[in-house]
Structures are given as C-alpha cells and as structure tokens.
Design an enzyme around this catalytic site. Structure first.
Site, PDB file in Angstrom:
ATOM      1  N   TYR A 141      -2.170 -11.043 -13.782  1.00  0.00           N
ATOM      2  CA  TYR A 141      -3.439 -10.792 -12.936  1.00  0.00           C
ATOM      3  C   TYR A 141      -3.702 -12.237 -12.172  1.00  0.00           C
ATOM      4  O   TYR A 141      -4.038 -12.187 -11.124  1.00  0.00           O
ATOM      5  CB  TYR A 141      -4.412 -10.447 -13.932  1.00  0.00           C
ATOM      6  CG  TYR A 141      -5.916 -10.503 -13.223  1.00  0.00           C
ATOM      7  CD1 TYR A 141      -6.223  -9.682 -11.915  1.00  0.00           C
ATOM      8  CD2 TYR A 141      -6.864 -11.611 -13.687  1.00  0.00           C
ATOM      9  CE1 TYR A 141      -7.587  -9.949 -11.357  1.00  0.00           C
ATOM     10  CE2 TYR A 141      -7.914 -11.726 -12.865  1.00  0.00           C
ATOM     11  CZ  TYR A 141      -8.492 -10.617 -11.880  1.00  0.00           C
ATOM     12  OH  TYR A 141      -9.464 -10.952 -11.377  1.00  0.00           O
ATOM     13  N   LYS A 145      -3.469 -13.605  -8.129  1.00  0.00           N
ATOM     14  CA  LYS A 145      -4.356 -13.932  -7.298  1.00  0.00           C
ATOM     15  C   LYS A 145      -4.373 -15.435  -6.765  1.00  0.00           C
ATOM     16  O   LYS A 145      -4.755 -15.598  -5.739  1.00  0.00           O
ATOM     17  CB  LYS A 145      -5.949 -14.065  -8.137  1.00  0.00           C
ATOM     18  CG  LYS A 145      -6.289 -12.989  -8.801  1.00  0.00           C
ATOM     19  CD  LYS A 145      -6.828 -12.126  -7.459  1.00  0.00           C
ATOM     20  CE  LYS A 145      -7.711 -10.732  -7.944  1.00  0.00           C
ATOM     21  NZ  LYS A 145      -8.097  -9.967  -6.615  1.00  0.00           N
TER      22      LYS A 145
END
Length: 253
Positions: A141, A145
C-alpha cells in the site's frame, strides 16, 4: 468558489473533505451508489469515465483507492497506481488547475516501526522524520502511494499541473482514538503519534485546496499537533497555512 471533484467521496476522509469544502461547488465521485450521497459512480480504472467526470473542474481531490496496509500487490497495482495514473491523465486533458493527492504516513513508517510485520506499530523514542526524507514504505500500500507521489511530481514538473501530496495520518474520532489505547502498546503509541482529528483533517484538506503555492509540487505531512508525533508538520504549516488545534495527549489524558 472553485469547481472541485472528490474521488472516494464516501469514505471517512472523503466525508470530512466534503464537509470542509462546502463553500465550493463539489462533485462527489464514488465507486458505488450510496443512499445518502448524490454522486458520479465510476471506477478509477476507467479513464474514459474520469475524462467525462472532470469536465469543467478546477481542482481534483483524489482520495479513492485501496486504503489497507494489508492490501495485496495486485489490488494496489490496478487501483492505487493505475487509477492514479488515470486521474492525472484526465486532469491534464481537462486543464484542471490542481490535484490534491491523498498519500500516506506509511511511506516513511519503516523509520520507526516497532514490529516489521505490523505496519501500524511504532517503537519507543521514535526519531523525527521530515517530508524530504528518503521513502521507507512499510507495505505494498505504501509503495503504491510512493508511486502516486512520483506520478504527481512528474505531471507537476513536466506539465505544470499544481500538485499537493498530503501524507495523511490516522483519521479517528476522539472515541476511536481512546478505543485504540486498549490495544498493544506499540499500536496505541502509533495511534497517538499519527492521530488526525476530523477538525484538523478538514482544515488540512481545505488549505491544500485553497492556498496559493509558492513551489510545485508540495509534499507534506497531515497529522494533528500531537505531543508524540514524529512526522514534521512545520512544512505543512509554512507551505499551506495548516493550523492544527488537536493533540492526542489531551484526549488520552
């Protein structure tokens, strides 16, 4: 008053963002229909749909994506990375002025993580981390980003699109923050360090939308004025005029 489209508008951060941008003409975008929200329903992997949704918009607040630090690679690859690429392409094609990208504190979490297999933990005596520190993502994750920020930096520097990368902390109500104090001490410590109150979240997103930029792109941390924070918010205050009012220590005490 600006024309603003918010992706992920039905999520927890999206709901706070909508309440903080009521002085503007806001178009919510969601992944599915919601009974209490009139929105454009689309998938961020559908670039054609995004092109249509962004027509006549001034600013995009991009919050959509898989928000879980436990997410598998395939999910973040298609939704978080591919979807963010589509967001920027649609913004560029529609002459959008600015994109506010929801990044995450997790891109720097390995500096102070307590348990490597548990992203939402913090060791004691955590060291301060400034926004320009090298990335140390703690999960797929977080990697997604980092990629999203890199995309934004590219569109800012290559095409002149204004970009604000907001590295968002842990949005919790006071009651939710207190509930986290019953968890493992490293998790409770993480919650206190990363807490972002709804009021401070609202202020940070509003400032990211409205504040004129004296540099581009801008990458800053968005957490409350917590006594135990280790992510610097000095840059957020100076670049965006962010004015946090809440402190997790006050709530916990």
């Amino acid at each position: 008053m600006a024309q603003i489209v918010i992706t992920g508008a039905a999520g927890s951060v999206g709901s706070v963002a909508r309440s903080g941008l009521q002085d503007h003409d806001v178009t919510p975008v969601t992944h599915r229909e919601h009974d209490n929200l009139d929105s454009i329903v689309l998938d961020v992997e559908d670039r054609v749909a995004l092109m249509t949704a962004f027509e006549d918009q001034d600013i995009v607040v991009h919050l959509a994506g898989n928000p879980s630090p436990e997410a598998e690679w395939e999910s973040v690859l298609s939704t978080n990375i591919g979807g963010t690429y589509n967001i920027y392409e649609a913004a560029l094609a529609n002459d959008v002025d600015r994109v506010v990208f929801a990044s995450t504190n997790h891109i720097h979490q390995m500096y102070n993580i307590d348990q490597r297999s548990r992203p939402e933990t913090v060791r004691e005596n955590a060291t301060a981390v400034r926004p320009d520190a090298p990335h140390r993502p703690d999960s797929y994750y977080a990697v997604s980003k980092v990629a999203g920020e890199a995309l934004g930096n590219y569109y800012a520097m290559r095409h002149g699109l204004e970009v604000v990368n907001l590295r968002i902390g842990w949005l919790l109500t006071e009651e939710e923050l207190l509930e986290r104090q019953a968890d493992d001490s490293a998790i409770a410590r993480y919650a206190r360090a990363m807490w972002l109150s709804p009021d401070d979240c609202r202020d940070g997103i509003r400032k990211a939308v409205e504040t004129p930029l004296d540099r581009n792109p801008v990458s800053v941390n968005l957490v409350s004025a917590n006594q135990e924070r280790y992510l610097s918010i000095t840059e957020t205050q100076r670049q965006l005029g962010y004015a946090p009012v809440d402190n997790s220590a006050t709530v916990v005490e």
